[in-house]
Design an enzyme around this catalytic site. Structure first.
Site, PDB file in Angstrom:
ATOM      1  N   TYR A   1     -12.594  -9.419 -30.843  1.00  0.00           N
ATOM      2  CA  TYR A   1     -11.317  -8.770 -30.546  1.00  0.00           C
ATOM      3  C   TYR A   1     -11.401  -7.249 -30.669  1.00  0.00           C
ATOM      4  O   TYR A   1     -10.534  -6.542 -30.150  1.00  0.00           O
ATOM      5  CB  TYR A   1     -10.214  -9.274 -31.475  1.00  0.00           C
ATOM      6  CG  TYR A   1      -9.897 -10.749 -31.376  1.00  0.00           C
ATOM      7  CD1 TYR A   1     -10.443 -11.555 -30.376  1.00  0.00           C
ATOM      8  CD2 TYR A   1      -9.041 -11.345 -32.295  1.00  0.00           C
ATOM      9  CE1 TYR A   1     -10.150 -12.904 -30.311  1.00  0.00           C
ATOM     10  CE2 TYR A   1      -8.738 -12.699 -32.221  1.00  0.00           C
ATOM     11  CZ  TYR A   1      -9.299 -13.475 -31.239  1.00  0.00           C
ATOM     12  OH  TYR A   1      -9.007 -14.814 -31.170  1.00  0.00           O
TER      13      TYR A   1
ATOM     14  N   HIS B   1     -16.652 -18.932 -33.015  1.00  0.00           N
ATOM     15  CA  HIS B   1     -15.590 -18.650 -32.037  1.00  0.00           C
ATOM     16  C   HIS B   1     -15.656 -19.578 -30.822  1.00  0.00           C
ATOM     17  O   HIS B   1     -14.633 -20.090 -30.364  1.00  0.00           O
ATOM     18  CB  HIS B   1     -15.694 -17.185 -31.608  1.00  0.00           C
ATOM     19  CG  HIS B   1     -14.437 -16.636 -31.023  1.00  0.00           C
ATOM     20  ND1 HIS B   1     -14.144 -15.293 -31.049  1.00  0.00           N
ATOM     21  CD2 HIS B   1     -13.389 -17.222 -30.398  1.00  0.00           C
ATOM     22  CE1 HIS B   1     -12.975 -15.088 -30.460  1.00  0.00           C
ATOM     23  NE2 HIS B   1     -12.512 -16.245 -30.046  1.00  0.00           N
TER      24      HIS B   1
END
Length: 272
Positions: A47, A105
């Site tokens: 991110y 992830h």
């Protein structure tokens, strides 16, 4: 705020998602959420906002023991040495001495699952993450991790909302006592404009988005991490906890099409 107890951690069922929030906007959003009472912040190395979140946490003055922080390792960094290097970088950016939950992830096609989870468990044994888990794993991958490797998975974080069926995945997770953490719980804004949800909302003095969120949070073993940068939206999501859906509402939601998968990159696993 209700919590889900899993693998030694207590996970607040409503958290703040931070994907696509960066810099000052992200920092302000996290500061706002913490001031409103959020205690579950979700981020990831991919991110690019862990430094902003670290700054927000440092300035908020919330006791560390009262805060849940999740971050994730990207699927290009799943070799054991790469996991440790990525983790060290994440922890430094977050300005923390540990995180509460560290997730893979996305799965990668060439990943060595036993070596990966050995590396993750070392971080847990060292007290640098309190728990480990996965995101975007399908049932086949979960079976390998849970039944063969016997890794202590604290959650599987996946896309889940009123427009996407996750029945088979939910059944497997429930059978193993593993929570599902729902990302994109408002279907990237689509829930807010759905007329069925809006009609249910009018009945309860709530918005369509609040109905969609409460539908998720009414399910056993499900947490949700809606992204919300504005305080008004963060507050509205908290207020969704007080919406009381009835059987008629649930039947109407069950009748909605459930085939809208919004996050499906080329490296995604074969979904169930």
């Amino acid at each position: 705020m209700e919590h889900l107890d899993t693998q030694g951690i207590s996970l607040p069922r409503l958290g703040l998602g931070t994907y696509r929030m960066q810099g000052d906007i992200c920092r302000a959003a996290v500061e706002s959420a913490l001031a409103l009472g959020y205690r579950h912040i979700d981020t990831a190395e991919m991110y690019g906002n862990e430094d902003a979140i670290g700054a927000a946490i440092a300035s908020a003055g919330v006791a560390r023991k009262d805060l849940h922080v999740t971050t994730k390792v990207w699927n290009e960094n799943l070799a054991p040495d790469a996991i440790r290097k990525a983790f060290d970088t994440s922890l430094k950016k977050l300005r923390l001495d540990h995180v509460d939950l560290y997730l893979v992830h996305w799965p990668a096609r060439n990943m060595n699952l036993p070596a990966m989870f050995d590396a993750l468990l070392r971080l847990k044994d060292e007290g640098r993450t309190r728990a480990i888990g996965v995101a975007n794993f399908n049932v086949a991958l979960l079976k390998t991790v849970v039944e063969e490797i016997k890794a202590p998975i604290a959650c599987n974080q996946v896309e889940y909302h009123v427009m996407l069926d996750q029945t088979s995945l939910r059944k497997y997770l429930a059978a193993k006592g593993i929570p599902l953490v729902a990302y994109c719980p408002l279907a990237q804004g689509r829930a807010a404009s759905d007329e069925t949800l809006a009609a249910i909302g009018r009945k309860h003095g709530a918005s369509a988005a609040q109905v969609a969120l409460k539908w998720l949070l009414d399910q056993d073993g499900v947490a949700a991490i809606p992204k919300a940068s504005r305080a008004e939206s963060q507050r509205a999501n908290l207020d969704a906890l007080h919406v009381g859906l009835d059987d008629e509402d649930r039947q109407a939601i069950a009748a909605l099409p459930k085939d809208k998968r919004l996050v499906n990159p080329g490296f995604a696993p074969a979904w169930d």
